[in-house]
Design a protein around this motif. Structure first.
Motif, short mmCIF file in Angstrom:
data_model
loop_
_atom_site.label_atom_id
_atom_site.label_comp_id
_atom_site.label_asym_id
_atom_site.label_seq_id
_atom_site.Cartn_x
_atom_site.Cartn_y
_atom_site.Cartn_z
N UNK A 1 -64.54 -18.20 -73.86
CA UNK A 1 -64.01 -17.06 -73.11
C UNK A 1 -62.49 -17.00 -73.29
N UNK A 2 -61.99 -15.79 -73.37
CA UNK A 2 -60.54 -15.59 -73.43
C UNK A 2 -60.12 -14.60 -72.34
N UNK A 3 -59.11 -14.98 -71.59
CA UNK A 3 -58.53 -14.05 -70.61
C UNK A 3 -57.09 -13.81 -71.05
N UNK A 4 -56.67 -12.57 -71.00
CA UNK A 4 -55.24 -12.34 -71.22
C UNK A 4 -54.68 -11.59 -70.02
N UNK A 5 -53.49 -12.03 -69.62
CA UNK A 5 -52.81 -11.47 -68.45
C UNK A 5 -51.49 -10.87 -68.91
N UNK A 6 -51.27 -9.59 -68.60
CA UNK A 6 -50.02 -8.94 -68.98
C UNK A 6 -48.98 -9.28 -67.91
N UNK B 1 -59.49 -25.93 -70.50
CA UNK B 1 -58.61 -24.77 -70.46
C UNK B 1 -57.46 -24.96 -71.44
N UNK B 2 -57.10 -23.90 -72.10
CA UNK B 2 -55.90 -23.89 -72.94
C UNK B 2 -55.14 -22.61 -72.61
N UNK B 3 -53.85 -22.71 -72.33
CA UNK B 3 -53.07 -21.54 -71.97
C UNK B 3 -51.82 -21.46 -72.85
N UNK B 4 -51.49 -20.25 -73.28
CA UNK B 4 -50.37 -20.10 -74.20
C UNK B 4 -49.85 -18.67 -74.11
N UNK C 1 -49.95 -13.51 -71.52
CA UNK C 1 -50.35 -14.91 -71.44
C UNK C 1 -51.85 -15.01 -71.67
N UNK C 2 -52.24 -15.85 -72.63
CA UNK C 2 -53.65 -16.06 -72.95
C UNK C 2 -54.17 -17.32 -72.26
N UNK C 3 -55.31 -17.20 -71.61
CA UNK C 3 -55.99 -18.36 -71.01
C UNK C 3 -57.34 -18.49 -71.71
N UNK C 4 -57.50 -19.57 -72.46
CA UNK C 4 -58.72 -19.83 -73.21
C UNK C 4 -59.56 -20.82 -72.40
N UNK C 5 -60.85 -20.51 -72.22
CA UNK C 5 -61.70 -21.32 -71.34
C UNK C 5 -63.02 -21.64 -72.03
#
Length: 347
Positions: A98-103, A79-82, A144-148
Motif C-alpha cells: 500500500x502507498x499513501x501520499x499526503x500533500x 512502514x517506510x516514509x519519505x 510525503x509518501x508513506x509505504x505500508x
C-alpha cells in the motif's frame, strides 16, 4: 538522523542532494529541449547509478513493478516514509504494498490507472497494491509518501472495523475487490492534527530509536482512527467521483442505524434517487446488493447480542427486524452453519 518537531518545516522544505540533481535536470530540459540529450551525456553516470537516480533517456524502463520483499529490507519493518523528490521525472509503476501520499504543502499531479487529477494541500490518498499510478511534483510543493506492508495495513486500518459495518464493506470492496482506478482520497484540508501526526510518523521513522518499529505500528493505527473520525465524510473514491454530491458514508451509516425497518424504496426516497439507480449505486459501491447488505448488518447485530446479552433468541429476532423466528433461524444457519443457540454456546 535527528529531526526536531520545531524545525520540521525548515527541514522538509530544504532541498536534498537528489532534489538538487533533479531540479538541474528539469531546468536544463526546460531551457533547451533541443540540446537536452547533449546535457545528459555530460552527467556523471557512476554518480547516477550509485544514487539510483532516474533519468528517462538513460532508463527507458524504470521499476515498473516493485515487490514487497524487494522494497522492505527488514522483516520487522512495516512502514517506510519519505518525501517525494521534487522535480523527479514522473513514471508509471505499481507494487505489492500500500502507498499513501499526503500533500503537506502545495499541490501535485497524480495519475491512477490512466485517470489524472490534481491533489492539493491536506489531501491524503490511499493506493492499494497492483494499481498503476504516478506522482508528479515540479515546483516547491511537498508530498510525503508513506509505504505500508499489506499485512500491516490490514491489521491497522481494518482493525477499526471489527463489527464489519457497512462503511467497512465499502473500504474492503474498494481496496480489495475492484481492479481499476482504485484509491481512497481524504480531503483533510488544513487539519493541523492530521498534519502533526504525519510529522510525528516521519520524525519517528528517521529517529531510529529503541522500539521504533512497534511504535510506528501504533502511530499508524492512531492515524487511521483520527483520520476517519475527523474526515469520514470528506472522502472521495473512484466509485463516487462520477456521482455528484453522493455522500457515501452517510448512505452506509444510514443503513447501519435504520436496518430494522429499512427498505430499498424508503432508502432511495430518503436520498433522492430512483429505486433502480439507488440499487445499482449500492451494488457498485459495496459489491453486494441491498438485500444481502441489510441481511449481513442484521446478522452482525444478532451475533453481537448472542455473545453479549442473555436476551432470548425470539427477542433478538424481533430487535434486528425479523418478524418470523423460523426465517431468522434458517438464514442464520445458512450463513454460519450453526443455529443461533449453538453460536451463543460456542461464544
Amino acid at each position: 538522523m535527528k529531526i526536531y518537531k520545531k524545525k520540521f518545516k525548515e527541514y522538509i522544505f530544504s532541498y536534498n542532494e537528489d532534489e538538487e540533481f533533479y531540479r538541474r535536470l528539469f531546468e536544463a530540459e526546460q531551457r533547451s529541449p533541443q540540446t537536452f540529450s547533449l546535457y545528459v551525456n555530460t552527467l556523471d553516470q557512476e554518480y547516477i547509478k550509485r544514487r539510483q537516480l532516474y533519468v528517462p533517456c538513460l532508463h527507458p524502463i524504470w521499476h515498473p513493478y516493485i515487490s514487497e520483499n524487494t522494497f522492505f529490507k527488514s522483516s520487522s519493518q512495516n512502514i517506510y516514509i519519505v518525501k517525494h523528490n521534487r522535480y523527479s521525472p514522473e513514471f508509471i509503476h505499481e507494487h505489492e504494498f500500500y502507498e499513501c501520499f499526503y500533500v503537506y504543502s502545495g499541490a501535485c499531479a497524480n495519475t491512477i490507472q490512466g485517470k489524472k487529477r490534481v491533489c492539493k494541500t491536506g489531501d491524503l490518498c490511499i493506493i492499494p497494491p497492483k494499481t498503476r499510478h504516478s506522482i508528479a511534483v515540479f515546483d516547491d510543493s511537498i508530498v510525503i509518501n508513506i509505504i505500508i506492508k499489506s499485512n500491516a495495513f490490514h491489521s491497522t486500518f481494518f482493525e477499526l472495523f471489527a463489527n464489519n459495518n457497512a462503511l467497512s464493506l465499502f473500504f474492503a470492496y474498494t481496496l480489495y475487490k475492484r481492479t481499476e482506478n482504485n484509491y481512497l482520497l481524504f480531503h483533510t484540508r488544513s487539519d493541523e492534527v492530521i498534519c502533526s501526526l504525519v510529522e510525528d510518523i516521519y520524525i519517528e521513522f528517521y529517529g531510529h530509536e529503541k522500539y521504533s518499529d512497534p511504535l510506528l505500528d501504533s502511530y499508524l493505527l492512531t492515524f487511521w482512527a483520527i483520520l476517519l473520525r475527523r474526515h469520514e465524510k470528506h472522502l472521495e473514491s473512484f466509485l463516487n467521483t462520477t456521482h455528484e454530491n453522493l455522500a457515501l458514508p452517510d448512505i452506509l451509516n444510514y443503513f447501519q442505524t435504520h436496518f430494522m425497518d429499512i427498505t430499498l424504496s424508503s432508502a432511495a426516497e430518503h436520498f433522492g434517487f430512483s429505486v433502480p439507480h439507488f440499487s445499482k449505486l449500492v451494488k457498485d459501491h459495496t459489491g453486494q446488493n441491498f438485500t444481502k447488505l441489510i441481511r449481513n448488518i442484521r446478522l452482525e447485530k444478532a451475533c453481537r447480542a448472542l455473545k453479549t446479552t442473555n436476551l432470548s433468541i425470539s427477542s433478538i429476532c424481533e430487535i434486528i427486524g425479523y418478524t418470523n423466528p423460523e426465517h431468522f433461524n434458517r438464514i442464520f444457519k445458512e450463513t454460519f452453519h450453526m443455529t443461533p443457540g449453538e453460536y451463543r454456546k460456542n461464544n
